[in-house]
Enzyme design. Sequence first.
Site, mmCIF file in Angstrom:
data_model
loop_
_atom_site.group_PDB
_atom_site.id
_atom_site.type_symbol
_atom_site.label_atom_id
_atom_site.label_comp_id
_atom_site.label_asym_id
_atom_site.label_seq_id
_atom_site.Cartn_x
_atom_site.Cartn_y
_atom_site.Cartn_z
ATOM 1 N N ASN A 160 0.866 -1.183 0.000
ATOM 2 C CA ASN A 160 0.000 0.000 0.000
ATOM 3 C C ASN A 160 0.900 1.230 0.000
ATOM 4 O O ASN A 160 1.515 1.552 1.008
ATOM 5 C CB ASN A 160 -0.889 -0.037 1.259
ATOM 6 C CG ASN A 160 -1.708 1.232 1.434
ATOM 7 O OD1 ASN A 160 -1.774 2.070 0.529
ATOM 8 N ND2 ASN A 160 -2.332 1.375 2.592
ATOM 9 N N TRP A 161 0.962 1.889 -1.150
ATOM 10 C CA TRP A 161 1.866 3.046 -1.272
ATOM 11 C C TRP A 161 1.328 4.278 -0.552
ATOM 12 O O TRP A 161 2.028 5.264 -0.413
ATOM 13 C CB TRP A 161 2.091 3.384 -2.750
ATOM 14 C CG TRP A 161 2.780 2.315 -3.540
ATOM 15 C CD1 TRP A 161 3.235 1.095 -3.088
ATOM 16 C CD2 TRP A 161 3.103 2.360 -4.936
ATOM 17 N NE1 TRP A 161 3.816 0.402 -4.113
ATOM 18 C CE2 TRP A 161 3.745 1.146 -5.263
ATOM 19 C CE3 TRP A 161 2.906 3.309 -5.945
ATOM 20 C CZ2 TRP A 161 4.201 0.865 -6.554
ATOM 21 C CZ3 TRP A 161 3.352 3.031 -7.231
ATOM 22 C CH2 TRP A 161 3.993 1.822 -7.527
ATOM 23 N N LYS A 162 0.080 4.255 -0.168
ATOM 24 C CA LYS A 162 -0.570 5.414 0.466
ATOM 25 C C LYS A 162 -0.385 6.651 -0.437
ATOM 26 O O LYS A 162 -0.352 6.503 -1.656
ATOM 27 C CB LYS A 162 -0.036 5.612 1.880
ATOM 28 C CG LYS A 162 -0.127 4.311 2.703
ATOM 29 C CD LYS A 162 0.105 4.485 4.164
ATOM 30 C CE LYS A 162 -0.062 3.144 4.872
ATOM 31 N NZ LYS A 162 0.058 3.237 6.302
ATOM 32 N N HIS B 258 -9.415 1.251 5.083
ATOM 33 C CA HIS B 258 -8.108 1.364 5.748
ATOM 34 C C HIS B 258 -8.268 2.261 6.981
ATOM 35 O O HIS B 258 -9.065 3.198 6.970
ATOM 36 C CB HIS B 258 -7.077 1.954 4.785
ATOM 37 C CG HIS B 258 -5.686 1.869 5.325
ATOM 38 N ND1 HIS B 258 -5.200 2.770 6.232
ATOM 39 C CD2 HIS B 258 -4.700 0.966 5.118
ATOM 40 C CE1 HIS B 258 -3.952 2.418 6.559
ATOM 41 N NE2 HIS B 258 -3.622 1.337 5.882
ATOM 42 N N GLU C 100 -6.647 4.606 8.035
ATOM 43 C CA GLU C 100 -6.474 6.044 7.752
ATOM 44 C C GLU C 100 -7.739 6.634 7.136
ATOM 45 O O GLU C 100 -8.032 7.816 7.338
ATOM 46 C CB GLU C 100 -5.238 6.238 6.850
ATOM 47 C CG GLU C 100 -3.963 5.990 7.649
ATOM 48 C CD GLU C 100 -2.807 5.391 6.859
ATOM 49 O OE1 GLU C 100 -2.827 5.439 5.615
ATOM 50 O OE2 GLU C 100 -1.878 4.863 7.499
ATOM 51 N N GLU D 103 -4.953 -4.926 10.593
ATOM 52 C CA GLU D 103 -3.884 -3.959 10.835
ATOM 53 C C GLU D 103 -4.168 -3.229 12.151
ATOM 54 O O GLU D 103 -4.983 -2.297 12.182
ATOM 55 C CB GLU D 103 -3.836 -2.921 9.715
ATOM 56 C CG GLU D 103 -3.539 -3.507 8.360
ATOM 57 C CD GLU D 103 -2.999 -2.457 7.399
ATOM 58 O OE1 GLU D 103 -1.889 -2.659 6.912
ATOM 59 O OE2 GLU D 103 -3.677 -1.447 7.167
ATOM 60 N N GLY E 189 2.942 2.246 10.858
ATOM 61 C CA GLY E 189 3.902 3.338 10.697
ATOM 62 C C GLY E 189 4.597 3.727 11.990
ATOM 63 O O GLY E 189 5.277 4.752 12.055
ATOM 64 N N SER F 173 3.963 -2.202 10.206
ATOM 65 C CA SER F 173 5.422 -2.231 10.390
ATOM 66 C C SER F 173 6.056 -3.551 9.947
ATOM 67 O O SER F 173 7.000 -4.029 10.570
ATOM 68 C CB SER F 173 5.778 -1.909 11.852
ATOM 69 O OG SER F 173 5.322 -0.607 12.189
ATOM 70 N N GLY G 100 3.063 -1.052 4.265
ATOM 71 C CA GLY G 100 3.047 0.369 3.928
ATOM 72 C C GLY G 100 4.444 0.829 3.553
ATOM 73 O O GLY G 100 4.923 0.590 2.444
ATOM 74 N N GLY G 101 5.122 1.458 4.496
ATOM 75 C CA GLY G 101 6.420 2.095 4.245
ATOM 76 C C GLY G 101 7.415 1.224 3.490
ATOM 77 O O GLY G 101 8.051 1.681 2.526
HETATM 78 P P1 13P Z 1 3.372 0.405 7.664
HETATM 79 O O1 13P Z 1 3.877 -0.883 7.041
HETATM 80 O O2 13P Z 1 4.091 1.603 7.167
HETATM 81 O O3 13P Z 1 3.321 0.295 9.162
HETATM 82 O O4 13P Z 1 1.859 0.592 7.166
HETATM 83 C C1 13P Z 1 0.958 -0.442 7.308
HETATM 84 C C2 13P Z 1 -0.266 -0.114 6.544
HETATM 85 O O5 13P Z 1 -1.058 0.718 6.946
HETATM 86 C C3 13P Z 1 -0.499 -0.801 5.269
HETATM 87 O O6 13P Z 1 -1.793 -0.575 4.809
#
Ligand code: 13P
Length: 260
Positions: free
Chosen positions: A11-13, A103, A105, A173, A179, A218, A239-240
Amino acid sequence: MTSRIPFIAGNWKMNLDHQQGIALVQKLAWTLKDANFEYKNAEVVVFPGFTSLRSIQTLIDADNFEIKLGAQDISAHDSGAFTGEVSGIALKKLDANYVLIGHSERRQFHYETDEVVQAKTAAAFRHGIAPVICVGETLEELEAEGAAAVPVRQTLAALAGHEVLGNFVIAYEPVWAIGTGQVATPEQAASVCGKIREAIRSAHGEVADKVRILYGGSVKAANVAGFLRSPEVDGVLVGGASLDAEEFAGIARFQSHLAL
Ligand code: 13P
């Protein structure tokens, strides 16, 4: 390890423009090719932002990459006066295989309720795009209700009223692990994923054996094997670490470090 095909999702956000996105997918595909990666061992899916979807679809198509494509959101509506929204019709036309829904977020910063998540899940099913329904508890909810209560409730709410055929994915998640570098233990992740599957089985029957349930929060190449060692965890939502081709390729190649 899982008996289902592991699902490795990036997920590149809200990161990368379309040119950076193309470069990342090219590098990812080449890195996996150099490592003789077998896509039958794990499904690799990227979720770029909307403005990159067309470019990446074209790249995947032209170069016959086996990487799959997903969107980060979908409108509950199919067309009309919904400024800024993106419909399932448009996503399907871009060959989106998957779409993230709910998600944390989106729930947190865009006030998406369980009803909205349910309506978006309906839109994804309607257009033949497999929803990746995201669920998870905040630290306060963890303390008040325990680990599985909120994710189970959110899962059942998202699926309520649908004919559920197994063409969907759940991503657990924990909000406190996104993050933050504060990763859930493999035991915590496996326990919640197992409870989500049991809840799906109680509500929707044997389809529970088909659905893939992921852990996210993470995840890195260095810790992915711990999660995927459990038969309860069918993949990861990253994510990251998905913004770095080599790191994400290392995550996709988790089987090479399972034995370590
Ligand atoms: P991180 O891997 O950056 O913690 O993000 C997780 C995430 O929200 C993937 O959708």
